[in-house]
Design an enzyme around this catalytic site. Structure first.
Site, PDB file in Angstrom:
ATOM      1  N   ARG A   1       0.818  -1.215   0.000  1.00 38.41           N
ATOM      2  CA  ARG A   1       0.000   0.000   0.000  1.00 38.41           C
ATOM      3  C   ARG A   1       0.859   1.275   0.000  1.00 38.41           C
ATOM      4  O   ARG A   1       0.503   2.271  -0.603  1.00 38.41           O
ATOM      5  CB  ARG A   1      -0.931  -0.019   1.231  1.00 38.41           C
ATOM      6  CG  ARG A   1      -1.964   1.074   1.220  1.00 38.41           C
ATOM      7  CD  ARG A   1      -3.000   0.830   2.275  1.00 38.41           C
ATOM      8  NE  ARG A   1      -3.933  -0.205   1.880  1.00 38.41           N
ATOM      9  CZ  ARG A   1      -5.083   0.037   1.234  1.00 38.41           C
ATOM     10  NH1 ARG A   1      -5.412   1.263   0.940  1.00 38.41           N
ATOM     11  NH2 ARG A   1      -5.880  -0.940   0.896  1.00 38.41           N
TER      12      ARG A   1
ATOM     13  N   ARG B   1     -10.973   4.526  -1.855  1.00 39.16           N
ATOM     14  CA  ARG B   1      -9.832   4.161  -1.002  1.00 39.16           C
ATOM     15  C   ARG B   1      -9.411   5.342  -0.126  1.00 39.16           C
ATOM     16  O   ARG B   1      -9.546   6.491  -0.536  1.00 39.16           O
ATOM     17  CB  ARG B   1      -8.646   3.725  -1.847  1.00 39.16           C
ATOM     18  CG  ARG B   1      -8.900   2.416  -2.559  1.00 39.16           C
ATOM     19  CD  ARG B   1      -7.643   1.855  -3.144  1.00 39.16           C
ATOM     20  NE  ARG B   1      -7.951   0.696  -3.966  1.00 39.16           N
ATOM     21  CZ  ARG B   1      -8.088  -0.540  -3.489  1.00 39.16           C
ATOM     22  NH1 ARG B   1      -7.935  -0.778  -2.206  1.00 39.16           N
ATOM     23  NH2 ARG B   1      -8.372  -1.542  -4.295  1.00 39.16           N
TER      24      ARG B   1
ATOM     25  N   LEU C   1      -6.877   7.826   1.392  1.00 36.97           N
ATOM     26  CA  LEU C   1      -5.617   8.378   0.865  1.00 36.97           C
ATOM     27  C   LEU C   1      -4.505   8.292   1.899  1.00 36.97           C
ATOM     28  O   LEU C   1      -4.728   8.515   3.087  1.00 36.97           O
ATOM     29  CB  LEU C   1      -5.801   9.851   0.483  1.00 36.97           C
ATOM     30  CG  LEU C   1      -6.836  10.182  -0.578  1.00 36.97           C
ATOM     31  CD1 LEU C   1      -6.740  11.655  -0.953  1.00 36.97           C
ATOM     32  CD2 LEU C   1      -6.682   9.307  -1.811  1.00 36.97           C
TER      33      LEU C   1
ATOM     34  N   ASN D   1     -13.731  15.804  -0.965  1.00 37.65           N
ATOM     35  CA  ASN D   1     -14.451  14.540  -1.143  1.00 37.65           C
ATOM     36  C   ASN D   1     -15.940  14.815  -1.060  1.00 37.65           C
ATOM     37  O   ASN D   1     -16.375  15.709  -0.328  1.00 37.65           O
ATOM     38  CB  ASN D   1     -14.064  13.552  -0.039  1.00 37.65           C
ATOM     39  CG  ASN D   1     -14.775  12.217  -0.187  1.00 37.65           C
ATOM     40  OD1 ASN D   1     -14.880  11.675  -1.291  1.00 37.65           O
ATOM     41  ND2 ASN D   1     -15.289  11.677   0.908  1.00 37.65           N
TER      42      ASN D   1
ATOM     43  N   HIS E   1     -19.436  12.953  -0.001  1.00 35.83           N
ATOM     44  CA  HIS E   1     -19.871  11.781   0.763  1.00 35.83           C
ATOM     45  C   HIS E   1     -21.401  11.748   0.838  1.00 35.83           C
ATOM     46  O   HIS E   1     -22.024  12.786   1.106  1.00 35.83           O
ATOM     47  CB  HIS E   1     -19.267  11.841   2.179  1.00 35.83           C
ATOM     48  CG  HIS E   1     -19.688  10.669   3.017  1.00 35.83           C
ATOM     49  ND1 HIS E   1     -19.160   9.407   2.823  1.00 35.83           N
ATOM     50  CD2 HIS E   1     -20.619  10.547   3.999  1.00 35.83           C
ATOM     51  CE1 HIS E   1     -19.738   8.574   3.679  1.00 35.83           C
ATOM     52  NE2 HIS E   1     -20.617   9.236   4.399  1.00 35.83           N
TER      53      HIS E   1
ATOM     54  N   ASP F   1      -8.761  14.660   5.083  1.00 39.12           N
ATOM     55  CA  ASP F   1      -7.595  14.548   5.970  1.00 39.12           C
ATOM     56  C   ASP F   1      -7.257  13.063   6.096  1.00 39.12           C
ATOM     57  O   ASP F   1      -7.749  12.249   5.314  1.00 39.12           O
ATOM     58  CB  ASP F   1      -7.866  15.236   7.324  1.00 39.12           C
ATOM     59  CG  ASP F   1      -8.987  14.571   8.104  1.00 39.12           C
ATOM     60  OD1 ASP F   1      -9.433  13.478   7.690  1.00 39.12           O
ATOM     61  OD2 ASP F   1      -9.413  15.131   9.127  1.00 39.12           O
TER      62      ASP F   1
ATOM     63  N   GLY G   1      -8.204  10.853   8.132  1.00 36.52           N
ATOM     64  CA  GLY G   1      -9.262   9.964   8.627  1.00 36.52           C
ATOM     65  C   GLY G   1     -10.226   9.533   7.526  1.00 36.52           C
ATOM     66  O   GLY G   1     -10.067   9.877   6.358  1.00 36.52           O
TER      67      GLY G   1
ATOM     68  N   ASP H   1     -13.612  10.192   6.127  1.00 35.71           N
ATOM     69  CA  ASP H   1     -14.725  11.153   6.082  1.00 35.71           C
ATOM     70  C   ASP H   1     -14.749  12.076   7.313  1.00 35.71           C
ATOM     71  O   ASP H   1     -15.825  12.414   7.821  1.00 35.71           O
ATOM     72  CB  ASP H   1     -16.079  10.412   5.950  1.00 35.71           C
ATOM     73  CG  ASP H   1     -16.101   9.480   4.747  1.00 35.71           C
ATOM     74  OD1 ASP H   1     -15.548   9.859   3.702  1.00 35.71           O
ATOM     75  OD2 ASP H   1     -16.665   8.375   4.855  1.00 35.71           O
TER      76      ASP H   1
HETATM   77  C1  GRF Z   1     -21.290   9.026  -4.521  1.00 32.68           C
HETATM   78  O1  GRF Z   1     -22.524   8.799  -3.918  1.00 32.68           O
HETATM   79  C2  GRF Z   1     -20.304   9.615  -3.559  1.00 32.68           C
HETATM   80  O2  GRF Z   1     -20.888  10.344  -2.540  1.00 32.68           O
HETATM   81  C3  GRF Z   1     -19.654   8.402  -2.956  1.00 32.68           C
HETATM   82  O3  GRF Z   1     -19.550   7.488  -4.023  1.00 32.68           O
HETATM   83  C4  GRF Z   1     -20.606   7.737  -4.952  1.00 32.68           C
HETATM   84  C5  GRF Z   1     -19.962   7.864  -6.309  1.00 32.68           C
HETATM   85  O4  GRF Z   1     -20.902   7.931  -7.340  1.00 32.68           O
HETATM   86  N1  GRF Z   1     -18.391   8.745  -2.340  1.00 32.68           N
HETATM   87  P1  GRF Z   1     -20.456   8.285  -8.816  1.00 32.68           P
HETATM   88  O5  GRF Z   1     -19.322   7.352  -9.200  1.00 32.68           O
HETATM   89  O6  GRF Z   1     -20.054   9.718  -8.861  1.00 32.68           O
HETATM   90  O7  GRF Z   1     -21.678   8.002  -9.653  1.00 32.68           O
END
Ligand code: GRF
Length: 216
Positions: A66, A92, A94, A108, A110, A142, A144, A146
């Site tokens: 990794r 993954r 980072l 990111n 989420h 960061d 962690g 999310d």
């Molecule tokens: C999204 O819902 C995002 O929040 C999560 O993974 C999903 C990716 O969807 N981290 P896509 O590949 O952009 O359609």
């Protein structure tokens, strides 16, 4: 100058598509200079190729461990010359090499209202918990999972007959509006990234809620 963005994906790339479409319409002042993935089967790579955006696949299994993969990925992203890195469904965690190469320059998206429901299945976990409101979060990355500073959130209702996929679909539609907007804010200097990200202007939008640091 237009912000140069590298996008990292692992799957479908619907957020990548939304970002590219917002750039096309001029809603988002940025340029996607490269799309990188840890999976050569990621559908979003095809989308990038169709648009003649350079792609790069950095697979974990092609590396000794990794740590080696983390270094390769950091090199590959740095080579794109990007000023901002967007994780759009990159599955993954980072490592330090990439975090150090782009301090406070990695976003990111989420599919949950963080800090609730971090991890792999935000929509499923929200449904199991029985919450009535869910949504999406764009945050700084960061070390962690999310856990980085929250930049913006959009809320969606959880409906009585929701399945995980139906809820995730509704959340994704919110992501597709929110992510390009945050990239635009960064590009235009409206959103200043740092340990204490802050907005330069007050925003009003009935669907998007910016959550500032209370100490600002
Ligand atoms: C999204 O819902 C995002 O929040 C999560 O993974 C999903 C990716 O969807 N981290 P896509 O590949 O952009 O359609």
């Amino acid at each position: 100058m237009t912000l140069q963005v590298a996008v990292l994906i692992s799957g479908t790339g619907s957020n990548l598509r939304a970002l590219l479409e917002a750039i096309d319409t001029g809603e988002c002042d940025a340029r996607v200079t490269a799309v990188l993935s840890d999976r050569d089967t990621a559908a979003g790579l095809q989308l990038a190729r169709e648009r003649r955006i350079p792609t790069r696949c950095v697979r974990l299994r092609d590396h000794a461990d990794r740590e080696a993969w983390n270094h390769s990925l950091a090199r590959a992203v740095s080579d794109t010359g990007a000023q901002l890195v967007v994780l759009a469904g990159f599955m993954r965690v980072l490592g330090k090499p990439l975090l150090d190469a782009f301090p406070e320059r990695i976003l990111n998206v989420h599919p949950a209202l963080l800090p609730s429901f971090p991890g792999k299945d935000g929509p499923g976990d929200a449904l199991t918990a029985g919450v009535r409101i869910s949504g999406c979060t764009v945050h700084l990355v960061d070390e962690g999972v999310d856990t980085g500073p929250i930049l913006a959130q959009a809320a969606v209702p959880v409906l009585p007959d929701d399945t995980r996929d139906r809820l995730h679909g509704r959340i994704q539609r919110a992501e597709h509006r929110l992510l390009p907007r945050v990239v635009h804010w960064v590009s235009t200097g409206m959103l200043v990234l740092g340990r204490r990200p802050h907005l330069e202007h007050v925003l009003s939008d009935d669907r998007i809620l910016f959550v500032p640091d209370p100490s600002q």
